[in-house]
Scaffold this motif. Sequence first.
Motif, PDB file in Angstrom:
ATOM      1  N   ALA A   1      13.258 -71.564  35.050  1.00 43.25           N
ATOM      2  CA  ALA A   1      14.573 -71.862  35.664  1.00 43.25           C
ATOM      3  C   ALA A   1      15.437 -70.657  35.204  1.00 43.25           C
ATOM      4  O   ALA A   1      16.141 -70.931  34.137  1.00 43.25           O
ATOM      5  N   LEU A   2      15.432 -69.603  35.734  1.00 43.02           N
ATOM      6  CA  LEU A   2      16.163 -68.512  34.988  1.00 43.02           C
ATOM      7  C   LEU A   2      17.468 -68.134  36.039  1.00 43.02           C
ATOM      8  O   LEU A   2      17.313 -68.298  37.089  1.00 43.02           O
ATOM      9  N   PHE A   3      18.443 -67.254  35.262  1.00 43.23           N
ATOM     10  CA  PHE A   3      19.416 -66.699  36.332  1.00 43.23           C
ATOM     11  C   PHE A   3      18.728 -65.225  36.906  1.00 43.23           C
ATOM     12  O   PHE A   3      18.948 -64.397  36.291  1.00 43.23           O
ATOM     13  N   ASP A   4      18.331 -65.452  38.293  1.00 43.70           N
ATOM     14  CA  ASP A   4      17.532 -64.274  38.744  1.00 43.70           C
ATOM     15  C   ASP A   4      18.439 -62.980  38.810  1.00 43.70           C
ATOM     16  O   ASP A   4      17.907 -62.119  38.371  1.00 43.70           O
ATOM     17  N   ASN A   5      19.687 -63.188  38.901  1.00 43.36           N
ATOM     18  CA  ASN A   5      20.284 -61.796  39.116  1.00 43.36           C
ATOM     19  C   ASN A   5      20.822 -61.393  37.618  1.00 43.36           C
ATOM     20  O   ASN A   5      21.765 -60.421  37.631  1.00 43.36           O
ATOM     21  N   MET A   6      20.691 -62.114  36.543  1.00 42.83           N
ATOM     22  CA  MET A   6      21.268 -61.679  35.423  1.00 42.83           C
ATOM     23  C   MET A   6      20.115 -60.858  34.550  1.00 42.83           C
ATOM     24  O   MET A   6      18.840 -61.062  34.826  1.00 42.83           O
ATOM     25  N   SER A   7      20.565 -59.993  33.619  1.00 49.01           N
ATOM     26  CA  SER A   7      19.502 -59.616  33.007  1.00 49.01           C
ATOM     27  C   SER A   7      18.566 -60.316  31.950  1.00 49.01           C
ATOM     28  O   SER A   7      19.224 -61.441  31.736  1.00 49.01           O
TER      29      SER A   7
ATOM     30  N   ARG B   1      14.700 -55.482  28.751  1.00 47.52           N
ATOM     31  CA  ARG B   1      15.760 -56.335  28.399  1.00 47.52           C
ATOM     32  C   ARG B   1      17.115 -56.068  29.256  1.00 47.52           C
ATOM     33  O   ARG B   1      17.968 -56.905  29.471  1.00 47.52           O
ATOM     34  N   ASP B   2      17.109 -54.961  30.072  1.00 46.68           N
ATOM     35  CA  ASP B   2      17.968 -54.709  31.118  1.00 46.68           C
ATOM     36  C   ASP B   2      17.768 -54.966  32.476  1.00 46.68           C
ATOM     37  O   ASP B   2      18.638 -54.978  33.397  1.00 46.68           O
ATOM     38  N   ASN B   3      16.493 -55.409  32.583  1.00 49.70           N
ATOM     39  CA  ASN B   3      16.105 -55.836  33.902  1.00 49.70           C
ATOM     40  C   ASN B   3      16.672 -57.154  34.460  1.00 49.70           C
ATOM     41  O   ASN B   3      16.696 -58.075  33.533  1.00 49.70           O
ATOM     42  N   ARG B   4      16.724 -57.014  35.705  1.00 47.06           N
ATOM     43  CA  ARG B   4      17.299 -58.403  36.311  1.00 47.06           C
ATOM     44  C   ARG B   4      15.778 -59.301  36.268  1.00 47.06           C
ATOM     45  O   ARG B   4      14.781 -58.916  36.228  1.00 47.06           O
ATOM     46  N   ALA B   5      15.994 -60.667  35.996  1.00 41.97           N
ATOM     47  CA  ALA B   5      15.100 -61.701  35.706  1.00 41.97           C
ATOM     48  C   ALA B   5      14.196 -61.783  37.022  1.00 41.97           C
ATOM     49  O   ALA B   5      12.899 -61.910  36.875  1.00 41.97           O
ATOM     50  N   VAL B   6      14.888 -61.697  38.168  1.00 39.29           N
ATOM     51  CA  VAL B   6      13.940 -61.706  39.532  1.00 39.29           C
ATOM     52  C   VAL B   6      13.199 -60.501  39.665  1.00 39.29           C
ATOM     53  O   VAL B   6      12.209 -60.691  40.346  1.00 39.29           O
ATOM     54  N   ASP B   7      13.330 -59.420  38.780  1.00 38.63           N
ATOM     55  CA  ASP B   7      12.449 -58.238  39.012  1.00 38.63           C
ATOM     56  C   ASP B   7      11.449 -58.256  37.913  1.00 38.63           C
ATOM     57  O   ASP B   7      10.459 -57.316  38.036  1.00 38.63           O
ATOM     58  N   LEU B   8      11.452 -59.423  37.154  1.00 35.73           N
ATOM     59  CA  LEU B   8      10.152 -59.330  36.159  1.00 35.73           C
ATOM     60  C   LEU B   8       9.002 -59.638  36.877  1.00 35.73           C
ATOM     61  O   LEU B   8       8.809 -60.413  37.982  1.00 35.73           O
ATOM     62  N   SER B   9       7.637 -59.622  36.165  1.00 33.08           N
ATOM     63  CA  SER B   9       6.337 -60.129  36.646  1.00 33.08           C
ATOM     64  C   SER B   9       6.339 -61.710  36.032  1.00 33.08           C
ATOM     65  O   SER B   9       7.197 -62.165  35.440  1.00 33.08           O
ATOM     66  N   GLY B  10       5.382 -62.345  36.936  1.00 34.88           N
ATOM     67  CA  GLY B  10       5.314 -63.882  36.615  1.00 34.88           C
ATOM     68  C   GLY B  10       5.271 -64.113  35.059  1.00 34.88           C
ATOM     69  O   GLY B  10       5.937 -64.917  34.691  1.00 34.88           O
ATOM     70  N   GLY B  11       4.421 -63.208  34.515  1.00 33.31           N
ATOM     71  CA  GLY B  11       4.106 -63.449  33.060  1.00 33.31           C
ATOM     72  C   GLY B  11       5.475 -63.176  32.231  1.00 33.31           C
ATOM     73  O   GLY B  11       5.821 -64.030  31.085  1.00 33.31           O
ATOM     74  N   GLN B  12       6.069 -62.183  32.552  1.00 32.15           N
ATOM     75  CA  GLN B  12       7.442 -61.804  31.968  1.00 32.15           C
ATOM     76  C   GLN B  12       8.617 -62.958  32.102  1.00 32.15           C
ATOM     77  O   GLN B  12       9.180 -63.224  31.237  1.00 32.15           O
ATOM     78  N   GLN B  13       8.384 -63.663  33.222  1.00 33.07           N
ATOM     79  CA  GLN B  13       9.290 -64.658  33.372  1.00 33.07           C
ATOM     80  C   GLN B  13       9.099 -65.871  32.796  1.00 33.07           C
ATOM     81  O   GLN B  13      10.055 -66.433  32.139  1.00 33.07           O
TER      82      GLN B  13
END
Length: 250
Positions: free
Chosen positions: A98-104, A138-150
């Motif tokens: 449950a992340l904020f997709d567009n936040m870093s 650290r500065d990437n948006r949550a939505v752009d992370l891999s599944g594992g990074q999420q």
Amino acid sequence: MTGSVESVAGGPILVVRDLRRSFGGIKAADGVNLEVRRKEIVGLIGPNGSGKSTLFNLVSGAINPEGGEILFNGRDIAGWKPHRVARAGLARTFQIPALFDNMSVMENLLSAAAEGHWNGARGRAEEVLRLLRIEAVRDNRAVDLSGGQQKLLEFGRAMMREAPLVLLDEVTAGVHLNIRSIILDAVARLRDSGTTFFLIEHDMELVKNVCDRIIVMDAGQVITTGRFDEIATNSEVMQAYLGRRAEVSP
Ligand SMILES: Nc1ncnc2c1ncn2[C@@H]1O[C@H](COP(=O)(O)OP(=O)(O)OP(=O)(O)O)[C@@H](O)[C@H]1O
Ligand SMILES: [Mg+2]
């Protein structure tokens, strides 16, 4: 409750008594009774649909119970709103992050601190980034992370809260082995500093290696609790997992 709850750990931090919640005709929590003691790592296992996530949702305030008690540090928190449960010292992860997709990544960590205590949040976030080895994103948006990074970030958000009790809902499901070991190292480290963990897990190898005690659910009820070797040879547990026996082999 059947089975024993004795443990080398401290007194109970969480006690659930006769907890009930239905969805239509489905009794997802059908009189759940259990205890988690301070500094334990307790695993919660059971077949799909047995009510594990529902229990976490009830304990964390995401859904309301229809009956029963949830004692957290001796206070009945049943029916409390999630933010109030969080402030009382309980952190959780969700089965689907449950992340904020567009936040870093950094902003996601800081926002989790805001739900608990803000003091030293930036320093804590730096420490979490380092421990979970996600500094590079650290500065990437949550939505752009891999599944594992999420999954790592979801776990990191729980770490930010510095809560005495952390509920993890399948936090290592589907992640690469190296991400799994990063999470397990962090769990071990937090446990050494006094954190209590209650974790839902389908990976029996992990349950065997990490958990002090295991609670088994089936059809909305706790059917037994014990050490891995005890539950792995329990015929009721075998019955609950019928067709998936290989997963519970010690
Ligand atoms: N919000 C809901 N609305 C309707 N039914 C629900 C809801 N949440 C859970 N259920 C039902 O309650 C039962 C228990 O679901 P729950 O998600 O707690 O199981 P689980 O043990 O976490 O399963 P899994 O291992 O697949 O994650 C299931 O039959 C599920 O379909
Ligand atoms: Mg679940």
